[in-house]
Design a protein around this motif. Structure first.
Motif, PDB file in Angstrom:
ATOM      1  N   ALA A  95       0.828  -1.205   0.000  1.00  0.00           N
ATOM      2  CA  ALA A  95       0.000   0.000   0.000  1.00  0.00           C
ATOM      3  C   ALA A  95       0.862   1.255   0.000  1.00  0.00           C
ATOM      4  O   ALA A  95       0.544   2.241  -0.674  1.00  0.00           O
ATOM      5  N   THR A  99       0.812   3.935  -3.025  1.00  0.00           N
ATOM      6  CA  THR A  99       0.469   5.328  -2.740  1.00  0.00           C
ATOM      7  C   THR A  99       1.574   6.281  -3.164  1.00  0.00           C
ATOM      8  O   THR A  99       1.302   7.338  -3.750  1.00  0.00           O
ATOM      9  N   ARG A 102       1.600   6.338  -6.952  1.00  0.00           N
ATOM     10  CA  ARG A 102       0.452   7.107  -7.436  1.00  0.00           C
ATOM     11  C   ARG A 102       0.676   8.605  -7.248  1.00  0.00           C
ATOM     12  O   ARG A 102       0.374   9.407  -8.135  1.00  0.00           O
ATOM     13  N   ASP A 160      -9.654  -2.259 -11.061  1.00  0.00           N
ATOM     14  CA  ASP A 160      -8.570  -3.209 -10.743  1.00  0.00           C
ATOM     15  C   ASP A 160      -7.355  -2.952 -11.626  1.00  0.00           C
ATOM     16  O   ASP A 160      -6.679  -3.877 -12.079  1.00  0.00           O
ATOM     17  N   TYR A 165      -5.999   5.190 -11.008  1.00  0.00           N
ATOM     18  CA  TYR A 165      -5.603   6.273 -10.117  1.00  0.00           C
ATOM     19  C   TYR A 165      -5.037   7.466 -10.891  1.00  0.00           C
ATOM     20  O   TYR A 165      -5.138   8.608 -10.427  1.00  0.00           O
ATOM     21  N   PHE A 232      -8.900   7.843  -0.880  1.00  0.00           N
ATOM     22  CA  PHE A 232      -9.124   6.422  -0.624  1.00  0.00           C
ATOM     23  C   PHE A 232     -10.469   5.943  -1.179  1.00  0.00           C
ATOM     24  O   PHE A 232     -10.701   4.736  -1.291  1.00  0.00           O
ATOM     25  N   ASP A 234     -11.643   6.214  -4.282  1.00  0.00           N
ATOM     26  CA  ASP A 234     -11.454   5.520  -5.562  1.00  0.00           C
ATOM     27  C   ASP A 234     -10.829   4.147  -5.353  1.00  0.00           C
ATOM     28  O   ASP A 234     -11.129   3.197  -6.070  1.00  0.00           O
ATOM     29  N   SER A 235      -9.958   4.028  -4.352  1.00  0.00           N
ATOM     30  CA  SER A 235      -9.372   2.719  -4.050  1.00  0.00           C
ATOM     31  C   SER A 235     -10.431   1.747  -3.545  1.00  0.00           C
ATOM     32  O   SER A 235     -10.446   0.567  -3.917  1.00  0.00           O
ATOM     33  N   MET A 239     -10.767  -0.838  -6.668  1.00  0.00           N
ATOM     34  CA  MET A 239      -9.780  -1.898  -6.463  1.00  0.00           C
ATOM     35  C   MET A 239     -10.273  -2.983  -5.520  1.00  0.00           C
ATOM     36  O   MET A 239      -9.502  -3.580  -4.774  1.00  0.00           O
ATOM     37  N   GLN A 246      -4.532  -1.509  -3.440  1.00  0.00           N
ATOM     38  CA  GLN A 246      -5.189  -0.555  -2.553  1.00  0.00           C
ATOM     39  C   GLN A 246      -4.176   0.423  -1.970  1.00  0.00           C
ATOM     40  O   GLN A 246      -3.023   0.074  -1.723  1.00  0.00           O
ATOM     41  N   THR A 247      -4.620   1.643  -1.735  1.00  0.00           N
ATOM     42  CA  THR A 247      -3.727   2.699  -1.269  1.00  0.00           C
ATOM     43  C   THR A 247      -3.559   2.645   0.244  1.00  0.00           C
ATOM     44  O   THR A 247      -4.330   1.991   0.958  1.00  0.00           O
ATOM     45  N   TYR A 250      -6.621   3.811   2.379  1.00  0.00           N
ATOM     46  CA  TYR A 250      -7.721   2.849   2.473  1.00  0.00           C
ATOM     47  C   TYR A 250      -7.355   1.686   3.389  1.00  0.00           C
ATOM     48  O   TYR A 250      -8.197   1.212   4.177  1.00  0.00           O
TER      49      TYR A 250
END
Length: 320
Positions: A95, A99, A102, A160, A165, A232, A234-235, A239, A246-247, A250
């Motif tokens: 994660a 992150t 991203r 997915d 992102y 978080f 959108d994650s 996802m 996942q970020t 999240y």
């Protein structure tokens, strides 16, 4: 004779120094104003800093004392176990990587797109300039909603998918407006001289405009980095089938909810294992630790960009 001339010159210099000292001597009102000014902003800075300090000392203090609310000004029973415990969170390492990737990639592409699009809409010779600029602004006020957005992302194959992102945030209308306003404040003669030497739009943008836009681009970068780092939703939506994408926010959100749920079960008399009981008892410190992990990177980056941020946002606010 020369000695007398030198002496007279020294006297003139002394008179000038004394005159300037009198000119710059602060009056009683100025001294009082400075004292009140420094006192006010000093207190304001302290008030802004105090919550971060309070959260931090609770994360490094004894968990039982912190959960009981006994940590106020100084930490007690200092340890770093709360931060090391985050390593046990599912997918914590991946994660963090997702992150950071991203934030870096998304912010970089958004800054480049904002700079170039903002430069384009300043050119009167651009085909349909007013239409495209107004079309861009309209997207700030009208939104189809969450479900159409998800369906659109699904049809584009961005569920997915790490690109889910990045791609939606590349073109940001508000940032383009800021960059456009800033570029319009740059003297047009700079581009005209380069144009007379045969430089095209891309060359002028790369050599002249882009380097001069550092303040506003730093402002845009801060906005973009904050948005990517803290996002978080959108994650959570995109996802669901790939936990490895996942970020951090999240993952920490899930971890925090787990601690709160365990605390609720414990109050209701549910049967919990020893590990669950430990998590339930440390719910307060978990919240504080998650908060610190979330904000520390931004706090570390912001001071390096703050001077550009202040200049950029002020100039970008002059025109609309």
């Amino acid at each position: 004779m020369k000695f007398d001339e030198m002496k007279s010159d020294e006297e003139k210099i002394d008179k000038r120094i004394k005159r300037r000292r009198r000119q710059f001597r602060l009056s009683t009102g100025d001294i009082i104003f400075n004292i009140l000014n420094y006192t006010f902003f000093g207190l304001f800075t302290f008030i802004c800093f105090l919550p971060f300090y309070y959260i931090f000392i609770n994360t490094i203090s004894d968990n039982e004392l912190a959960n009981a609310g006994l940590i106020t000004l100084l930490p007690k029973g200092i340890h770093l176990e709360n931060y090391f415990a985050l390593r046990n969170v599912n997918n914590f390492g991946t994660a963090v990587v997702v992150t950071v990737a991203r934030t870096v990639i998304g912010t970089l592409l958004m800054v480049i797109a904002s700079a170039f699009c903002g430069y384009l809409v300043t050119k009167k010779e651009m085909w349909g300039r007013k239409f495209w600029y107004r079309f861009l602004i309209i997207t700030m006020y009208f939104n189809a909603g969450l479900i159409p957005w998800y369906l659109n992302m699904s049809m584009l194959g961005l569920t997915d998918n790490f690109l889910g992102y990045i791609i939606p945030g590349i073109v940001a209308p508000f940032n383009i407006i800021l960059v456009k306003t800033y570029i319009e404040s740059i003297p047009a003669e700079l581009e005209e001289s380069a144009s007379m030497d045969g430089a095209g739009y891309l060359t002028r943008f790369r050599i002249i405009v882009f380097p001069l836009c550092k303040p506003i681009l730093a402002t845009v970068a801060i906005f973009g980095a904050l948005g990517h780092w803290n996002s978080f939703i959108d994650s959570m939506i995109l996802m669901g089938n790939k936990p490895q994408l996942q970020t951090l926010q999240y993952v920490l959100y899930i971890y925090l909810n787990r601690a709160n749920n365990l605390a609720s079960m414990m109050k209701q008399g549910g049967v919990l294992s020893e590990d669950m009981i430990a998590d339930a008892l440390s719910g307060r410190t978990i919240k504080f630790t998650v908060a610190m992990v979330s904000i520390i990177p931004i706090i570390c980056v912001y001071p390096f960009l703050s001077r550009y941020f202040q200049k950029g946002i002020m100039i970008g606010a002059v025109k609309g």
